[in-house]
Design an enzyme around this catalytic site. Structure first.
Site, PDB file in Angstrom:
ATOM      1  CG  ASN A   9      -3.065 -14.230  -4.967  1.00 41.52           C
ATOM      2  OD1 ASN A   9      -2.728 -14.116  -3.776  1.00 41.52           O
ATOM      3  ND2 ASN A   9      -2.872 -15.345  -5.667  1.00 41.52           N
ATOM      4  CD1 TRP A  10      -1.205  -7.707  -3.338  1.00 46.75           C
ATOM      5  CD2 TRP A  10      -0.917  -7.152  -1.183  1.00 46.75           C
ATOM      6  NE1 TRP A  10      -1.417  -6.353  -3.212  1.00 46.75           N
ATOM      7  CE2 TRP A  10      -1.250  -5.987  -1.897  1.00 46.75           C
ATOM      8  CE3 TRP A  10      -0.687  -7.051   0.197  1.00 46.75           C
ATOM      9  CZ2 TRP A  10      -1.351  -4.735  -1.282  1.00 46.75           C
ATOM     10  CZ3 TRP A  10      -0.812  -5.805   0.808  1.00 46.75           C
ATOM     11  CH2 TRP A  10      -1.130  -4.664   0.070  1.00 46.75           C
ATOM     12  CE  LYS A  11       0.406 -15.314  -7.205  1.00 43.41           C
ATOM     13  NZ  LYS A  11       0.911 -16.067  -8.322  1.00 43.41           N
ATOM     14  CG  HIS A 104      -3.539 -19.674  -6.308  1.00 43.66           C
ATOM     15  ND1 HIS A 104      -2.298 -20.090  -6.723  1.00 43.66           N
ATOM     16  CD2 HIS A 104      -3.776 -18.502  -6.948  1.00 43.66           C
ATOM     17  CE1 HIS A 104      -1.808 -19.192  -7.577  1.00 43.66           C
ATOM     18  NE2 HIS A 104      -2.684 -18.221  -7.732  1.00 43.66           N
ATOM     19  CD  GLU A 106       1.316 -19.264  -6.814  1.00 47.52           C
ATOM     20  OE1 GLU A 106       1.006 -18.638  -5.785  1.00 47.52           O
ATOM     21  OE2 GLU A 106       1.601 -18.698  -7.894  1.00 47.52           O
ATOM     22  CD  GLU A 173      -5.417 -17.442 -10.998  1.00 46.12           C
ATOM     23  OE1 GLU A 173      -5.161 -16.239 -11.087  1.00 46.12           O
ATOM     24  OE2 GLU A 173      -4.948 -18.168 -10.103  1.00 46.12           O
ATOM     25  CB  SER A 212       0.878 -13.048 -17.216  1.00 47.99           C
ATOM     26  OG  SER A 212       1.854 -13.928 -16.685  1.00 47.99           O
ATOM     27  N   GLY A 233      -1.866 -11.347  -9.784  1.00 48.60           N
ATOM     28  CA  GLY A 233      -0.791 -11.597  -8.822  1.00 48.60           C
ATOM     29  C   GLY A 233       0.208 -10.459  -8.831  1.00 48.60           C
ATOM     30  N   GLY A 234       1.322 -10.668  -9.523  1.00 48.74           N
ATOM     31  CA  GLY A 234       2.439  -9.726  -9.521  1.00 48.74           C
ATOM     32  C   GLY A 234       2.043  -8.270  -9.723  1.00 48.74           C
TER      33      GLY A 234
HETATM   34  P1  PGA Z   1       0.211 -13.458 -11.863  1.00 53.11           P
HETATM   35  O1  PGA Z   1      -0.536 -14.399 -10.792  1.00 53.11           O
HETATM   36  O2  PGA Z   1      -0.737 -12.318 -12.156  1.00 53.11           O
HETATM   37  O3  PGA Z   1       1.464 -12.995 -11.161  1.00 53.11           O
HETATM   38  O4  PGA Z   1       0.485 -14.274 -13.058  1.00 53.11           O
HETATM   39  C1  PGA Z   1      -1.893 -14.648 -10.882  1.00 53.11           C
HETATM   40  C2  PGA Z   1      -2.325 -15.553  -9.767  1.00 53.11           C
HETATM   41  O5  PGA Z   1      -1.555 -16.435  -9.365  1.00 53.11           O
HETATM   42  O6  PGA Z   1      -3.456 -15.423  -9.245  1.00 53.11           O
END
Ligand code: PGA
Length: 249
Positions: A9-11, A104, A106, A173, A212, A233-234
């Site tokens: 997930n590149w956000k 998600h 966010e 998550e 994470s 994500g990251g």
């Molecule tokens: P993260 O994000 O791996 O940077 O913790 C995961 C996500 O939001 O899907």
């Protein structure tokens, strides 16, 4: 048989030139890190900003990795209309997109999405043949108050009304583990995912863990019996690291 889905997930990261650079390097790293007699049925997915979808769909065939797909990070429920800033399922389908993240944390936290709108988005996605990745998970406050299970069960009950569980991925998550480096212990993620599975009418739904996930913990996470993949994500922004995550051992 449950399908393994390793998703990035590149956000709101990577413009088109950065996305091109990633995809010029990622296939090489995929080959270099491949240890296993490739897990044939494994799906690799990278959910990118809308502005990269069309570009990456045109790059994808040249990569020649048939189990690699590009996905979106959200979708609106209406077919079209006065919904500034939104994208419809048919717009994604027109580009050949097959997967979309919905709900998600966010989106729920910063953009006011509710279980009701999440359910509408899920329905629209499925009606158009998209496979949604539904995200659920508890906050630190819920966890500290021993409300992890009740919170997630209430999200599932509301989000999954009239949803076809045969065309669905769920990502567990925990919000406190997202972007914090504070990973949920893999055994605990396994426990919660088992509880989520127990609430489903179709038990073979792919259920991912997210929060994470990185090169250092992927092998341990994927060794858990209930965990069918990850939403990253990251660590999905780095082609070498994400390739190693895809090629977990
Ligand atoms: P993260 O994000 O791996 O940077 O913790 C995961 C996500 O939001 O899907």
């Amino acid at each position: 048989m449950r399908k393994i889905v390793i998703a990035g997930n590149w956000k709101m990261y990577k413009n088109q030139s950065e996305a091109k650079t990633f995809f010029s390097e990622f296939p090489t790293h995929l080959k270099a890190t491949a240890p296993q007699a490739a897990i044939a049925d494994q799906q690799i997915l990278i959910c990118v900003p809308y502005t990269n979808l069309s570009l990456l769909q045109t790059i994808l065939p040249a990569i020649g990795q048939s189990n690699l797909s590009i996905g979106a990070q959200n979708v609106h429920w209406a077919e079209n209309g006065a919904f500034t800033g939104e994208i419809s399922a048919s717009m994604l389908i027109e580009m050949g997109i097959k997967y979309v993240i919905i709900g998600h944390s966010e989106r729920r936290q910063f953009f006011g999405e509710t279980d009701e709108t999440v359910n509408k988005r899920l329905k629209a996605a499925q009606a158009h043949g998209l496979t949604p990745i539904l995200c659920v998970g508890e906050s630190k406050q819920h966890r500290d108050a021993n409300k992890t299970e009740s919170w997630i069960f209430s999200q599932l009950a509301a989000d999954l009304v009239d949803i076809d569980q045969h065309n669905l991925i769920i990502a567990y998550e925990p919000i406190w583990a997202i972007g914090t480096g504070d990973t949920c212990a893999s055994t605990e993620a396994n426990r919660v995912i088992g509880l989520i599975r127990g609430k489903l009418t179709y038990p073979n739904v792919t259920i991912q863990y997210g929060g994470s996930v990185k090169v250092d913990n992927i092998d341990e996470i994927m060794a858990q019996p209930e965990i069918d993949g990850v939403l990253v994500g990251g660590a999905s922004l780095d082609p070498a690291g994400f390739a190693r995550i895809v090629n977990y051992r």
